[in-house]
Design an enzyme around this catalytic site. Sequence first.
Site, mmCIF file in Angstrom:
data_model
loop_
_atom_site.group_PDB
_atom_site.id
_atom_site.type_symbol
_atom_site.label_atom_id
_atom_site.label_comp_id
_atom_site.label_asym_id
_atom_site.label_seq_id
_atom_site.Cartn_x
_atom_site.Cartn_y
_atom_site.Cartn_z
ATOM 1 C CB CYS A 96 -0.860 -0.027 1.261
ATOM 2 S SG CYS A 96 -1.875 1.452 1.468
ATOM 3 C CB CYS A 210 -3.145 3.596 -5.574
ATOM 4 S SG CYS A 210 -4.450 2.731 -4.658
HETATM 5 N N1 DGL Z 1 -3.960 0.361 -1.995
HETATM 6 C C1 DGL Z 1 -3.647 1.583 -1.348
HETATM 7 C C2 DGL Z 1 -2.386 2.227 -1.940
HETATM 8 O O1 DGL Z 1 -1.558 1.569 -2.549
HETATM 9 C C3 DGL Z 1 -4.665 2.654 -1.143
HETATM 10 C C4 DGL Z 1 -6.118 2.542 -1.129
HETATM 11 C C5 DGL Z 1 -6.781 3.336 -0.017
HETATM 12 O O2 DGL Z 1 -7.033 4.536 -0.171
HETATM 13 O O3 DGL Z 1 -7.038 2.703 1.008
HETATM 14 O O4 DGL Z 1 -2.176 3.415 -1.796
#
Ligand code: DGL
Length: 290
Positions: A96, A210
């Site tokens: 993330c 993301c």
């Molecule tokens: N998957 C997350 C990232 O790589 C973000 C998604 C969220 O906003 O929770 O930033």
Amino acid sequence: MRIAFDPLAGMKLSPSRGADLAGRPPTILVFDSGLGGLTVHRELVRARPDARFVYCADDAAFPYGGLDEDHLVARVVAVMDRLISAHAPDCVVIACNTASTLVLPHLRARFPLPFVGTVPAIKPACERSASRMVSILATPGTVARDYTKALVATYGGGCEVTLVGAPRLAGLAEATMRGETADPAAVAAEIAPCFVDRAGRRTDAVALACTHYPLLVDTFRALAPWPVDWIDPAPAIARRLTQILGPAGPAAEPKPATAILTGGAALASLSAMFRGFGLAETRVEPLPLH
Ligand code: DGL
């Protein structure tokens, strides 16, 4: 709450401790706010098919992109406290960007484990761009980070870098994973600011900063006003994991893998989807967001 740190520490080759496995298969914890980390998980499984994988989606706190920074640090540390004591991983992959660009130094200071982060692929995007116009498609949280700005300043290489914080895209990606169809007009509006056409030059590389966004990359390609190189960081993260843990042994046998949800909404539809990613068991371990 804030720990002072070198904003680029996560980019150095060996910020984490290595793992001493003495020949046994590792346990790898893969963590995200939701389902986006699965785009990283699938590459990690290719790199270490012998590992025991635990995937955690902190869906009770999704989306992380909307949380303020102090709240997000406290949340990730609290969830990690519980996961590390329950599963004793040999390595944790924070799949993330929104969390990694803020929380990694806190995690490394607190837990004696190797952590692999996921941060915007600004350097590869700038290296690949012929037009020298690059966009970083991320959450609003990630584009606001000092860490992200430091990456642009250090690795931008003279490119014009446009930071795009998309408020709705992670939610749209989650919806498609639950079997819904993402509204093309909504997706097109979210990616539109990535496409800059000025003075005879156009954006030609977009970093998917993301982990949810590679889930929608085919839709992005179909809706893009012109073709660009969409850069998914997952293969680089898998290479980093192999540097830390070493390659899989010759007799690599897949191990049963588990998905954990801290909220558990739409669990029934998600269990089948998780099985498609090799996560045979899905469990809810409630951890409400306060
Ligand atoms: N998957 C997350 C990232 O790589 C973000 C998604 C969220 O906003 O929770 O930033």
